[in-house]
Design a protein around this motif. Structure first.
Motif, PDB file in Angstrom:
ATOM      1  N   LYS A   1       0.796  -1.223   0.000  1.00  0.00           N
ATOM      2  CA  LYS A   1       0.000   0.000   0.000  1.00  0.00           C
ATOM      3  C   LYS A   1       0.833   1.281   0.000  1.00  0.00           C
ATOM      4  CE  LYS A   1      -4.003  -2.073   2.316  1.00  0.00           C
ATOM      5  NZ  LYS A   1      -4.846  -1.990   1.111  1.00  0.00           N
ATOM      6  N   SER A   2       2.106   1.199   0.374  1.00  0.00           N
ATOM      7  CA  SER A   2       2.925   2.407   0.445  1.00  0.00           C
ATOM      8  C   SER A   2       4.342   2.114  -0.010  1.00  0.00           C
ATOM      9  CB  SER A   2       2.950   2.948   1.883  1.00  0.00           C
ATOM     10  OG  SER A   2       3.710   2.082   2.725  1.00  0.00           O
ATOM     11  N   ALA A   3       5.081   3.193  -0.284  1.00  0.00           N
ATOM     12  CA  ALA A   3       6.467   3.049  -0.726  1.00  0.00           C
ATOM     13  C   ALA A   3       7.330   2.413   0.355  1.00  0.00           C
ATOM     14  CB  ALA A   3       7.020   4.417  -1.120  1.00  0.00           C
ATOM     15  N   GLU A   4       7.107   2.784   1.624  1.00  0.00           N
ATOM     16  CA  GLU A   4       7.918   2.245   2.702  1.00  0.00           C
ATOM     17  C   GLU A   4       7.646   0.752   2.904  1.00  0.00           C
ATOM     18  OE1 GLU A   4      10.733   2.016   5.749  1.00  0.00           O
ATOM     19  OE2 GLU A   4      10.421   3.375   4.047  1.00  0.00           O
ATOM     20  N   GLU A   5       6.379   0.360   2.856  1.00  0.00           N
ATOM     21  CA  GLU A   5       6.052  -1.070   2.952  1.00  0.00           C
ATOM     22  C   GLU A   5       6.712  -1.841   1.820  1.00  0.00           C
ATOM     23  OE1 GLU A   5       1.942  -2.219   3.506  1.00  0.00           O
ATOM     24  OE2 GLU A   5       1.483  -0.287   4.413  1.00  0.00           O
ATOM     25  N   MET A   6       6.688  -1.260   0.631  1.00  0.00           N
ATOM     26  CA  MET A   6       7.287  -1.946  -0.520  1.00  0.00           C
ATOM     27  C   MET A   6       8.802  -2.002  -0.394  1.00  0.00           C
ATOM     28  SD  MET A   6       6.915  -3.659  -3.223  1.00  0.00           S
ATOM     29  CE  MET A   6       5.218  -3.412  -3.771  1.00  0.00           C
ATOM     30  N   ARG A   7       9.417  -0.938   0.090  1.00  0.00           N
ATOM     31  CA  ARG A   7      10.876  -0.951   0.249  1.00  0.00           C
ATOM     32  C   ARG A   7      11.300  -2.069   1.194  1.00  0.00           C
ATOM     33  NH1 ARG A   7      14.732   0.451   3.566  1.00  0.00           N
ATOM     34  NH2 ARG A   7      13.268   1.170   5.174  1.00  0.00           N
TER      35      ARG A   7
END
Length: 541
Positions: A83-89
């Motif tokens: 859902k977010s860039a940080e979760e994906m990172r």
């Protein structure tokens, strides 16, 4: 809720809705299915098992996985949805820890039954190199720094592609549009470095272009700059990786134009001026990977690199534009279906099926005024493969059907267009039974429908009363209503086999997304459908 929804957002919602109509239970699963089909070339019927449940137990918490092969490269595609860039990172970094080497990756794959099954023998039989690719799908719109952070999370040697919400919407919009972008591209170039081309009633131009200028062209990131034949075949392969190296190599920058094949584009028009060429409505038909690589390496391009551009004036619907798009791409990652679009059998079928009242669609993006009478040639390939070649396990692989020798077996010179119409009407009858099929099978109707079509075909083949209609259906297909009336009880008999299977396996979920693609299972289902039809027919006599 915004007052205005963009055409791109509308296109994405429509794409997800179309997949949901197959019986898919959630928008999440529908989005992932659409993506793996669109970007990795999987057929609808074969893609269901490549998308994992939301709370997957695989290492790395994968949302999907697929193996793709092109031009000697085996790509292992790991799909993540967050859902977010940080979760994906964080997710990309965690997965990347298992992808640092072939040995690490082998440990990951062969310790996970689901991954092991999907990989099959691809790695053992591969003669080319292996690519590890992490496909990062982020359900929000990201800024460039956020995308770069996600890309940098995976270890060196792992290709990381980021699809944020805006990019997904742009892809969906491009997929549904055959129109060229309404753009104006200004190319700096002195007049003495141009070579004019005379092409009958049209004209063209060959000229060198600075790579730094190409990197700024509109439509690269969302894919609208590229012709429909090429815009969805831009994944990482050996060619792309070689380009990345060459474009940043200062030692060969002044020689690049000599050893590179260049870029080909078609356009609505171009104007020549003393120091520039103004191109309107440009669409790249060859060299798309070069354009994408140039843009990706924009901050690191070697100084002085030039690339040869060939531009041709041609209306998007013209034969000239289609010929350029298709015939200039025999060495590039264009779909096999697109390469066969101008094959003489395809052109003949288009004309002959029109006499039966059908529109035969041979190229993505064609206008379809009446969807009820439209037959897409990749659907036809699946139906012919199931009904006449009797290879249903091959039929799920849409793109493979347009590769030799299968293509010639399906679309041979003597192919009767009436057989195409007969197969299409049989599939239409099968689709009318969708609401009566067991609920579990309705969740993946693209696969179930193709399986039930094969079972119905086998029942027809086993019935002597259908022999003439099966092999010489010309007279019968001219009366759609009468044909469908005769076909319906045969399809219902085939459906009864699936109903019995669902009842038998009610206590233990049927892994049909795998078994309905296996030759042995399909052969057994075909035999059971033939038996069920014989029993039903005798009971009615």
């Amino acid at each position: 809720m915004p007052d205005h929804i963009s055409p791109q957002e509308t296109a994405l919602r429509n794409a997800i809705s179309r997949v949901r109509e197959e019986g898919v239970e959630s928008d999440r699963e529908a989005l992932l299915l659409w993506l793996v089909r669109n970007q990795l070339g999987l057929g609808a019927a074969e893609s269901y098992e490549n998308v994992f449940p939301e709370h997957s137990t695989t290492v790395g918490d994968l949302d999907g996985f697929a193996v793709s092969e092109e031009r000697g490269v085996v790509a292992l595609n790991y799909v993540l949805l967050r859902k977010s860039a940080e979760e994906m990172r964080l997710a990309a970094a965690a997965l990347g820890a298992h992808l640092r080497s072939d040995a690490d990756e082998d440990n990951l794959i062969y310790s996970q039954p689901r991954l092991r099954k999907l990989v099959g023998n691809a790695l053992r039989e591969a003669h080319g190199e292996r690519v590890r690719r992490v496909v990062c799908v982020v359900d929000t719109t990201l800024q460039r720094p956020q995308k770069n952070k996600v890309r940098s999370a995976a270890p060196e040697g792992v290709v990381t592609e980021v699809f944020d919400h805006a990019f997904l919407a742009s892809i969906a919009f491009a997929e549904g549009s055959s129109a060229r972008p309404d753009t104006v591209t200004r190319i700096s170039n002195p007049g003495e470095e141009r070579l004019p081309l005379r092409l009958g009633d049209s004209r063209g131009l060959v000229l060198p272009v600075d790579a730094t200028a190409i990197a700024t062209w509109d439509g690269i990131e969302d894919g609208t700059l590229f012709d429909l034949n090429v815009r969805f075949g831009l994944g990482m392969n050996r060619v792309r990786r070689s380009l990345d190296v060459a474009l940043t190599d200062e030692d060969v920058a002044d020689q690049f134009i000599a050893f590179h094949n260049g870029i080909t584009g078609v356009c609505d028009s171009f104007e020549e001026h003393d120091d520039e060429v103004i191109v309107r409505g440009m669409s790249i038909v060859n060299g798309a990977q070069t354009v994408v690589a140039v843009a990706a390496n924009a901050d690191h391009l070697a100084k002085g690199i030039q690339i040869l551009l060939k531009i041709v004036e041609a209306a998007s619907s013209s034969t000239l534009a289609q010929n350029i798009a298709i015939r200039s791409n025999t060495q590039n990652p264009v779909t096999s279906r697109s390469l066969q679009a101008l094959d003489k059998t395809q052109v003949r079928l288009k004309k002959q099926l029109a006499e039966f009242g059908y529109q035969y669609v041979i190229r993505p993006g064609e206008d379809v005024p009446n969807p009820e009478r439209a037959i897409e040639n990749d659907t036809v390939a699946q139906l012919l493969c199931s009904m006449y070649l009797r290879k249903p396990s091959l039929a799920v692989k849409r793109q493979a059907l347009f590769e030799q020798p299968t293509y010639e077996q399906l679309f041979h010179e003597g192919l009767d267009p009436a057989k195409v119409a007969f197969a299409f009407q049989t599939r239409r009858v099968v689709d009318t039974l969708r609401s009566e099929a067991p609920e579990i099978y309705r969740r993946a109707w693209a696969l179930t429908g193709l399986t039930l079509f094969f079972m119905t075909s086998e029942a027809l083949r086993s019935d002597p009363d259908w022999n003439d209609a099966f092999e010489n259906p010309s007279r019968m297909v001219r009366d759609d209503a009468a044909l469908r009336t005769r076909l319906l009880p045969v399809a219902e008999a085939a459906l009864s086999v699936l109903e019995e299977r669902a009842d038998r396996d009610a206590e233990e979920p049927d892994d049909f997304k795998v078994s309905f693609k296996q030759a042995r299972t399909l052969s057994d289902l075909g035999a059971l459908a033939s038996k069920a039809w014989r029993v039903r027919k005798r009971a009615g006599e």
